[in-house]
Design an enzyme around this catalytic site. Structure first.
Site, PDB file in Angstrom:
ATOM      1  N   ASP A 266       3.013   3.697  -1.241  1.00 56.14           N
ATOM      2  CA  ASP A 266       1.746   4.386  -1.065  1.00 56.14           C
ATOM      3  C   ASP A 266       0.943   3.596  -0.017  1.00 56.14           C
ATOM      4  OD1 ASP A 266      -0.673   5.913  -1.638  1.00 56.14           O
ATOM      5  OD2 ASP A 266      -1.342   4.131  -2.732  1.00 56.14           O
TER       6      ASP A 266
ATOM      7  N   SER B 148       2.328   9.021   1.953  1.00 53.22           N
ATOM      8  CA  SER B 148       0.874   9.029   1.795  1.00 53.22           C
ATOM      9  C   SER B 148       0.283  10.420   1.963  1.00 53.22           C
ATOM     10  CB  SER B 148       0.278   8.090   2.855  1.00 53.22           C
ATOM     11  OG  SER B 148      -1.113   8.269   2.970  1.00 53.22           O
TER      12      SER B 148
ATOM     13  N   TYR C 287      -3.064   3.814   0.776  1.00 53.63           N
ATOM     14  CA  TYR C 287      -4.415   3.318   0.489  1.00 53.63           C
ATOM     15  C   TYR C 287      -4.504   2.625  -0.861  1.00 53.63           C
ATOM     16  CZ  TYR C 287      -5.419   6.283   4.464  1.00 53.63           C
ATOM     17  OH  TYR C 287      -5.411   6.864   5.702  1.00 53.63           O
TER      18      TYR C 287
ATOM     19  N   ARG D 160     -15.142   7.473  -2.166  1.00 49.97           N
ATOM     20  CA  ARG D 160     -13.741   7.293  -2.554  1.00 49.97           C
ATOM     21  C   ARG D 160     -13.349   8.224  -3.704  1.00 49.97           C
ATOM     22  NH1 ARG D 160      -8.604   7.010  -1.608  1.00 49.97           N
ATOM     23  NH2 ARG D 160      -7.395   5.791  -3.089  1.00 49.97           N
TER      24      ARG D 160
END
Lengths: 230, 230
Positions: free
Chosen positions: A15, A122, A17, A46
Site C-alpha cells: 500500500d 494504491s 499512503y 484525511r
C-alpha cells in the site's frame, strides 16, 4: 499476535499512503499556510478523503483520487471555517507529488528487491504514484505501480487487489500485501492475498472486527524483512 | 440553501437512525454500564458501525446490521480499554430494539400520513425496524419498512434505494427521501430519488462534497411538512 507459519511468498505488494509514504509530511505545508487550523484541517481532510473513496465506489460515482482529495480538502476547510486562495490550494495539493517516504523505506526496499518482486497497489492516480516514487528515488525497486484507477473502483473492492495478480502474473496466495491500514489488510485478505499489517503506531493500533486478520504484524519494515528471511 | 421548486411528491421515504430514531438514547444505557467511558465508546461505536456497513459491502462480505453493530461495539470497547460482561452487552444491544424517536416524529408522521404514502428505508435488520417502530407506536403510519438486508448490500449502493421503487410501486422521481445523514442524501439523489436533508443539528451540519445536493434542507420535520403543504 503470533506470526503464523510462513507460506512461499514471491512478491511483496505495498500500500502507498501511511505504509510507504508519510502523509503527515503534507501537514508541514498545511502548517505554513494555516498555522492556527492545520491540525484540525489535516485530520478531517484525511478522514473525508478515505470516506469519499468508499462512498463514491458504493454510489457508482467514481472520481480519481486527486479530484476527490481536492473535494475532501474543500469539506475540511469549510468545516473549520478556513479558506485558501487558489495558488495556495495548488501548492498544498502539489505536496502530494512530493510526499516523503518513512525513513526506513529506502533501505528496506533496496534489500527486499534482491529476493522478491516488489509492487505498489494504491488508490492513487498513476501519475501521483509515478512522481512520488521517483521523487524519493525508490521507483527502480518496483516491477509495477498498480492503481485502482485502472478499474475505477477503490479498495477494499476485491477486483482492486486482483489487479496485482494480473499485473505480476502470480497467484494471490504467493503475494504478501503489506499495509498499515487495518481495513486495507482485511480487504486484501478477503480477496485471497497473504497479508501483513505494518503497525507503525504499535500500541495505538488495533485490528478491525471484520474477520480476515493478517498472517503477521510488524512494527517496522526491518522486522518484516527479518521474518521473511528467517 | 434555496429550496427549489417542488416536484410532485407522492411518497416520503425516511432513513431511520438519526432521522426518525435518536441513537443517543442508547447512550443512556451505556452511561449506566460504563459511566467513565460512555461518551468515548459511543462515538467510536457509531463511527465503526457506519464504516463496517461501507467496508463489508465493498469487500462483498455482508453481515446483517445487528451482527456488525456488535462487532463495532467490540472494536470500540477494546479501543477504550473497556469491557462488558455478556449480559450487559445483551442489555446494551437490546436498547436498539427500544430506540426512542425524536420528539417531533409522532405528530409529524401522523399528519404526513394523511397526504402521503410513508415508508422507512434503512440499513437495519427487518426485525429491528419492526420492533423499534412498534415500540414508539409509529408503525401504523408506514406502508413499508424496507431493509437493505433484502439485497445484502448497504447504503449508498443505488440498488438499496431502488428497493423503495419496487416496494411502493412509484417512480424514483415521485419519492422524497428524507435523511439527516449527508452521505445518505447524496446516495439517494445519485440513485434518482428526490431528497431532503433533515439538518437536526442546524449550524453544525455541512453537506458532503460528493455532488448530488438535496432538493431542500430543513431543521425539523415540521418545516418539511410546511414546505410540502405550501
Amino acid at each position: 499476535m503470533s506470526n503464523a507459519t510462513k507460506p512461499a511468498i514471491k512478491a511483496l505488494v505495498f500500500d502507498a499512503y501511511g505504509t510507504l509514504f508519510d502523509v503527515n509530511s503534507i501537514n508541514q505545508t498545511l502548517q505554513e499556510l494555516l498555522p492556527q487550523q492545520a491540525q484540525e484541517v489535516a485530520a478531517i481532510w484525511r478522514r473525508k478523503q478515505l470516506e469519499y473513496t468508499w462512498l463514491r465506489t458504493l454510489m457508482g460515482q467514481y472520481r480519481d483520487f486527486y479530484a476527490l482529495t481536492e473535494e475532501a480538502l474543500a469539506f475540511a476547510l469549510h468545516q473549520c471555517g478556513a479558506s485558501l486562495e487558489e495558488p495556495q490550494q495548488r501548492q498544498l495539493m502539489g505536496a502530494y507529488y512530493r510526499l516523503k517516504v518513512f525513513p526506513d523505506v529506502p533501505e528496506a526496499l533496496s534489500t527486499l528487491a534482491q529476493s522478491h518482486t516488489l509492487a505498489v497497489l494504491s488508490n492513487a492516480n498513476p501519475s501521483l504514484l509515478e512522481r512520488a516514487t521517483a521523487w524519493n528515488g525508490i521507483d527502480e525497486h518496483f516491477s509495477a505501480l498498480i492503481s485502482a484507477d485502472e478499474i475505477q473502483h477503490y479498495k477494499p473492492v476485491p477486483a482492486v487487489y486482483a489487479l496485482a495478480e494480473a499485473r505480476l502474473g502470480l497467484p494471490a496466495k504467493e503475494m504478501l500485501f503489506v499495509s498499515s491500514n487495518t481495513w486495507d489488510v482485511a480487504g486484501a485478505a478477503a480477496a485471497g492475498l497473504q497479508t501483513a499489517w505494518l503497525n507503525r503506531n504499535d500500541s495505538a493500533g488495533q485490528l478491525e472486527q471484520l474477520g480476515y486478520p493478517p498472517l503477521a504484524a510488524f512494527p517496522s519494515l526491518a522486522a518484516l524483512r527479518t521474518w521473511l528471511m528467517a
